[in-house]
Write an enzyme that holds these catalytic residues in place. Sequence first.
Site, PDB file in Angstrom:
ATOM      1  CG  LEU A 106      28.367  37.778  30.256  1.00 56.52           C
ATOM      2  CD1 LEU A 106      27.046  37.410  29.605  1.00 56.52           C
ATOM      3  CD2 LEU A 106      29.455  36.785  29.876  1.00 56.52           C
ATOM      4  CG  ASN A 157      30.974  43.632  36.582  1.00 62.04           C
ATOM      5  OD1 ASN A 157      30.056  42.901  36.240  1.00 62.04           O
ATOM      6  ND2 ASN A 157      32.236  43.256  36.501  1.00 62.04           N
ATOM      7  CG  ASP A 210      33.924  35.873  40.649  1.00 60.40           C
ATOM      8  OD1 ASP A 210      32.903  36.508  40.349  1.00 60.40           O
ATOM      9  OD2 ASP A 210      34.883  36.393  41.242  1.00 60.40           O
TER      10      ASP A 210
END
Length: 417
Positions: free
Chosen positions: A65, A96, A306
């Site tokens: 996000l 990430n 994903d």
Amino acid sequence: MNLILRKATIIDPQSPFHNQTVDVKITNGVFEKIGKAIPKSETHQELEQQGLHISQGWFDTSVSLGEPGFEDRETIANGLETAAKSGFTGIALQPNSYPIIDNQSQVHFVKQKAKGFATELFPIGALTKASEGKDLAELYDMKNAGAVAFGDYNKSLSNANLMKIGLQYVQDFDGLVIAYSQDETIKGNGVANEGIVSTRLGLKGIPNLAEELIIARNLFLLEYTGGKLHIPTISTAKSVALIKEAKKKGLNVTCSVTVHHLVLTDEKLEGFDSRYKVTPPLRTEADRKALIKGILDDTIDCITSDHNPIDIENKKMEFDLAKNGTIGLESAFGALLTVLPLEKTIEKLTFGKTILKIESQEIKEKNKASISLFTITDNWTFDAAHILSKSKNSAFLGQSMKGKAIGIYNQGKLILS
């Protein structure tokens, strides 16, 4: 809110109402009554829609996000709203961001940001500090703060001994290691699947071996250490075979595949469109068929979008230089129904909760209501108007879809697309 769903077909093999078209009365977030012709109630809102279906809430095991650090790509608030309108009652958030989610304060931050939304957020903590692959992160502290698993997003751990130690360490608190698989030395400067298409287009190839070698290594380590391992986003026929063999041996391994690897192939690269640049790369039709077979025989445990928003500055550029990734929440269900049976699609969109030990309840009276709402007969084409994410890097633009997510009911809230 209180709700009555009219003429809803229930898709839930664990429910006594599986494949039945009934009315569903939900009071204070709980299934109060399921049956025919439930009387109207002044305290309940009603929803009736042609072809309405419901199932246990869908769960996505891999969603990026951006926030914190990359809010221009996506915020947690808009990401959760997008997930809800796309039919997902829960997502596992990849670490990430910037900074990387590698300590308990970062886990607390994203959980706090997600409070009050209909779609629940479950953080994945980084396996190594800053996802650099050098030292294990604060795994136990993150587990206590609410992390549901540990992995470095789209980064393969080259240090086999560190992977071994990680698999051993998390067993003390029943933790789960997520091990993305791609040998960087074999990948090299590759940007596309190594094969006829990459050769014809003059693109540097990434051989299947880059993935399969690391999967084989990690399965050997799992056999040695015990514990639990999840291998995300596999993409080759050999990967399916390796995991199938490991399961026959009794190893505690699960795996996922992306929607785009089940639907698309490297033939999409003909126009050098960077929307199709993903990690791992889109593979051949033979690999795609092997992945479908792996879904149907349950070698592959779950399906993920994903979802990975990338800003336009890093995506709309030369294919070699563009960042990898596609958004996928909005298109996931409609794309899957074009290649898989309905019940298998629902099964693989919900099994992630089992892998991550997240509570899930069948659709029956007195149980908590956590459901996805959808239709199954709509035929339509996914276009820019259907994108709800801040970033627009969808590999499914122009793709034919079947069936539509209508929304969710979860946490006592009804969200409709």
